[in-house]
Design a protein around this motif. Sequence first.
Motif: not given
Length: 304
Positions: A209, A212-214, A265, A269, A289
């Motif tokens: 993520s 906020g998106e894949k 991940q 971040d 994305w």
Amino acid sequence: MGRFGERMADFGYAAGWNVVRRLPVPLAKAGFGLAADFAAWRKGAGVRQLRRNLARVVPQADETELDELTRQAVRSYARYWHEAFRLPTMDADGIRARVDATISGVENLDAALTEGNGAVVALPHSGNWDVPGIWAVGRYGPFTTVVERLKPESLFQRFVAYRESLGFEILSADGGTGSFRLLLQRLRENRVVCLIADRDLSGSGVPVSFFGEKTSMPAGPARLAASTGAALLPVGSWFTEDGWGIRIHPRIRVAHRTEVPAATQALADVFAGDIAAHPADWHMMQKLWAADFEEATFSAEEAA
């Protein structure tokens, strides 16, 4: 890109490395700035995608603010190329001195190499990512990195020669297991491996993520760290008014291959934090994305 386009790209980059370095700096800087403003005004496919990407980074921006941010981002990308064409003839010691004055987190990389298992340094496409490399070569000696295999072959060789002139050891991304084994070897020699890690070129990356998106990001940095015990260190890079900002973040722990998804991940971040702080210096002009790829597929199916 067809063969004619590839040949024109090769010609353009060759001209850049041969001509730009000979121009007075103020003239070249002004020229790149004007070209960037024209590209932003023209709103080609790359600029439109950049704008869509930045809309995820700064979702609170209205249309006018997003237009201006996109213009600044295109100018930042033009600055990267202006510097890239000049770097081989610039004073490397002077660059390192300027970096030393502003870089933070050096103790994280020093500690990693003191442990003796090497370090995997992972960066996004932000600022001038060649400058941290020049600094690292001066402090730690040559490091190894992987680059996309461009077409035509002559263009790829130009980029290899460019980065080798800066002291980098270059491997091709299409080298497969051979390249991966050499990276493992370099880490076991307690050396630095540097990887651009915010875009999955293989199509087999780790789902994450991001804002906020894949999307997906390369598994390579975390896999290398898990396989060797090397430290995985995210690095942020951005432009300042007259130089570069660089931050070496604390180590992301990854002790086993089962921890690769979580470590990737965590890497995403950290990237997101630095990109949000300096959005204009993130040069992502490609689809990233999953939603954009799915939309493109749906549009193609509709057209068919």
